[in-house]
Design a protein around this motif. Structure first.
Motif, PDB file in Angstrom:
ATOM      1  N   THR A   1      -2.311  38.087  56.703  1.00 18.77           N
ATOM      2  CA  THR A   1      -1.756  39.288  56.086  1.00 18.77           C
ATOM      3  C   THR A   1      -1.063  38.924  54.780  1.00 18.77           C
ATOM      4  O   THR A   1      -0.423  37.880  54.672  1.00 18.77           O
ATOM      5  CB  THR A   1      -0.755  40.003  57.016  1.00 18.77           C
ATOM      6  N   LEU A   2      -1.223  39.807  53.804  1.00 17.59           N
ATOM      7  CA  LEU A   2      -0.526  39.708  52.521  1.00 17.59           C
ATOM      8  C   LEU A   2       0.436  40.887  52.473  1.00 17.59           C
ATOM      9  O   LEU A   2       0.015  42.033  52.305  1.00 17.59           O
ATOM     10  CB  LEU A   2      -1.499  39.762  51.342  1.00 17.59           C
ATOM     11  N   ASP A   3       1.694  40.629  52.626  1.00 13.84           N
ATOM     12  CA  ASP A   3       2.679  41.690  52.804  1.00 13.84           C
ATOM     13  C   ASP A   3       2.710  42.637  51.606  1.00 13.84           C
ATOM     14  O   ASP A   3       2.959  42.236  50.469  1.00 13.84           O
ATOM     15  CB  ASP A   3       4.066  41.066  52.995  1.00 13.84           C
ATOM     16  N   GLY A   4       2.450  43.915  51.877  1.00 15.00           N
ATOM     17  CA  GLY A   4       2.640  44.956  50.889  1.00 15.00           C
ATOM     18  C   GLY A   4       1.789  44.877  49.642  1.00 15.00           C
ATOM     19  O   GLY A   4       2.173  45.417  48.595  1.00 15.00           O
TER      20      GLY A   4
ATOM     21  N   ASP B   1       5.267  41.338  48.617  1.00 16.51           N
ATOM     22  CA  ASP B   1       6.162  42.440  48.930  1.00 16.51           C
ATOM     23  C   ASP B   1       7.550  42.231  48.329  1.00 16.51           C
ATOM     24  O   ASP B   1       8.146  43.151  47.767  1.00 16.51           O
ATOM     25  CB  ASP B   1       6.275  42.611  50.443  1.00 16.51           C
ATOM     26  N   ASP B   2       8.058  41.019  48.431  1.00 17.35           N
ATOM     27  CA  ASP B   2       9.428  40.791  47.988  1.00 17.35           C
ATOM     28  C   ASP B   2       9.558  40.807  46.462  1.00 17.35           C
ATOM     29  O   ASP B   2      10.552  41.310  45.928  1.00 17.35           O
ATOM     30  CB  ASP B   2       9.944  39.481  48.573  1.00 17.35           C
TER      31      ASP B   2
ATOM     32  N   ALA C   1       7.695  42.614  44.599  1.00 12.94           N
ATOM     33  CA  ALA C   1       7.571  44.035  44.269  1.00 12.94           C
ATOM     34  C   ALA C   1       8.899  44.754  44.476  1.00 12.94           C
ATOM     35  O   ALA C   1       9.317  45.554  43.637  1.00 12.94           O
ATOM     36  CB  ALA C   1       6.474  44.676  45.116  1.00 12.94           C
ATOM     37  N   HIS C   2       9.570  44.474  45.587  1.00  8.30           N
ATOM     38  CA  HIS C   2      10.874  45.080  45.813  1.00  8.30           C
ATOM     39  C   HIS C   2      11.861  44.717  44.705  1.00  8.30           C
ATOM     40  O   HIS C   2      12.738  45.508  44.357  1.00  8.30           O
ATOM     41  CB  HIS C   2      11.438  44.658  47.167  1.00  8.30           C
ATOM     42  N   ASP C   3      11.706  43.514  44.168  1.00  4.47           N
ATOM     43  CA  ASP C   3      12.572  43.078  43.061  1.00  4.47           C
ATOM     44  C   ASP C   3      12.234  43.794  41.752  1.00  4.47           C
ATOM     45  O   ASP C   3      12.963  43.658  40.768  1.00  4.47           O
ATOM     46  CB  ASP C   3      12.444  41.570  42.841  1.00  4.47           C
ATOM     47  N   GLY C   4      11.093  44.511  41.734  1.00  2.00           N
ATOM     48  CA  GLY C   4      10.675  45.190  40.522  1.00  2.00           C
ATOM     49  C   GLY C   4      10.079  44.276  39.480  1.00  2.00           C
ATOM     50  O   GLY C   4      10.011  44.624  38.297  1.00  2.00           O
ATOM     51  N   ASP C   5       9.606  43.098  39.916  1.00  3.15           N
ATOM     52  CA  ASP C   5       9.044  42.107  38.992  1.00  3.15           C
ATOM     53  C   ASP C   5       7.517  42.134  39.123  1.00  3.15           C
ATOM     54  O   ASP C   5       6.940  41.434  39.967  1.00  3.15           O
ATOM     55  CB  ASP C   5       9.599  40.728  39.331  1.00  3.15           C
ATOM     56  N   TYR C   6       6.869  42.937  38.288  1.00  3.19           N
ATOM     57  CA  TYR C   6       5.421  43.093  38.408  1.00  3.19           C
ATOM     58  C   TYR C   6       4.676  41.813  38.052  1.00  3.19           C
ATOM     59  O   TYR C   6       3.649  41.508  38.650  1.00  3.19           O
ATOM     60  CB  TYR C   6       4.943  44.241  37.522  1.00  3.19           C
TER      61      TYR C   6
END
Length: 360
Positions: A31-34, A239-240, A242-247
């Motif tokens: 799995t690749l989270d998110g 996922d993490d 992305a949550h940090d907003g670092d595209y």
């Protein structure tokens, strides 16, 4: 003369047993989270790659990953999946072509998503948070590990420290190396010893998730040494970041994971135990938002599109169909029964809402 014949019979018996074991299907679930289906099927997002709220250096990122053609963008981001996977396997979930895969749970975040993937059904009444609560449901890992044929031949490795609870390591007996766990045992390889020294010295950006390279190489060493027949590897960086907003970091994590997948495939094809007998299933626990644009950082029931996921399959038993363009509707609850079918384990399908995926 009779003694020689007896020895020959014993030798042939063990030879046939080993050959039969090596011909049995092995499964590697990943799995690749998110990871959004949009990046997998169309590459870098045109709106995000130029948005300075989410990218520090848009020029460098565009040079690295931007191409005018969407197919070229996805190939530069995921070179292994769009070369080997598209040629020898199947990719499901490109919604622009009518291929849909969704969560059947209505919560659209990690623990409910992983429970659904691993147990074969959504449990929205009991799995309602990401808290470290032992999973009340039996996962396909536990079911397999409790079968006489596969006892002791199942393992899980994850970057997120909640996986020992999702798999319910204490009840299931499935060894889980996750979070910041080190390799254990009296027979550690030199690389495992090195990883044990290195991991505590390399800070992770997150308190509950280690960097995927550690998860990957701990898993690789375990596979080389112990030859599990059902292996689960859960990468978490996408996922993490992305949550940090670092595209930019999100894209680089996705690109790096593609290279790790290529390594795993190469490993299985160089090891006689796995060669030509291993089914790879790759998916994600949830999607992410698209509109408003900032919702790409998150997911959950309130985020439109976060229930849209995808699946890639290649290896034993998979007919090469490439990117599926026909209208279809698959669900994450079908992954676990697909694994049971591949391993020829019967008797626990009744707990699962999903039906095995048709991959041949």
């Amino acid at each position: 003369m009779k003694r020689h014949l007896d020895l020959l019979v014993v030798f042939l018996f063990f030879s046939v047993s080993i050959m039969a074991q090596n011909e049995d299907t092995k499964v590697v679930l990943i799995t690749l989270d998110g990871l959004r289906w949009q990046e997998l099927f169309t590459g870098v997002d045109a709106l995000l790659v130029t948005n300075t709220d989410f990218v520090n250096d848009t020029t460098s990122l565009k040079e690295e990953f931007w191409r005018e053609d969407a197919k070229k963008r996805r190939e530069v981001l995921f070179p292994f999946l769009w070369s080997y996977g598209a040629t020898n396997g199947q990719l499901h979930g490109n919604r622009t072509l009518g291929s849909k895969m969704n969560l059947s749970n209505n919560l659209w975040f990690s623990y409910p998503g992983y429970n659904e993937i691993l147990s074969g059904f959504a449990d929205d009444s009991r799995i309602t948070s990401n808290d470290k609560v032992p999973n009340p449901n039996k996962t396909v890992l536990e079911i397999t590990n409790r079968s006489a044929k596969y006892r002791g031949k199942v393992a899980a490795f994850g970057s997120w420290d909640v996986f020992p609870y999702i798999v319910n390591e204490a009840r299931s007996g499935v060894p889980v190396n996750a979070g910041f766990d080190l390799a254990e045992g009296n027979d550690l390889t030199e690389r495992e010893k090195f990883l044990n020294q290195l991991q505590p010295k390399v800070p992770s950006p997150w308190a509950t998730v280690r960097l995927d390279a550690f998860t990957h190489y701990y898993a690789v060493e375990y596979m080389k040494k112990n030859h599990p027949e059902l292996m689960y590897i859960a990468y978490g960086e996408t996922d993490d970041f992305a949550h940090d907003g670092d595209y930019s970091a999100y894209l680089h994590a996705a690109h790096n994971t593609d290279a790790l997948l290529a390594e795993l495939w190469k490993l299985t094809q160089s090891d006689p135990f796995y060669k030509d007998n291993t089914l790879f299933l790759i998916t994600t626990d949830h999607g992410r938002g698209t509109q408003p644009l900032e919702t790409w950082k998150g997911h959950g029931a309130s985020v439109a599109g976060a229930g849209a996921v995808w699946l890639i399959a290649y290896g034993k038993g998979v007919t090469a169909k490439g990117e599926v363009s026909k209208s279809e509707q698959w669900f994450s609850n079908q992954v676990a029964p697909t694994i049971l079918k591949a391993l020829q384990i019967a008797g626990d399908e009744e707990q699962m809402q999903g039906k095995p995926l048709v991959l041949d």
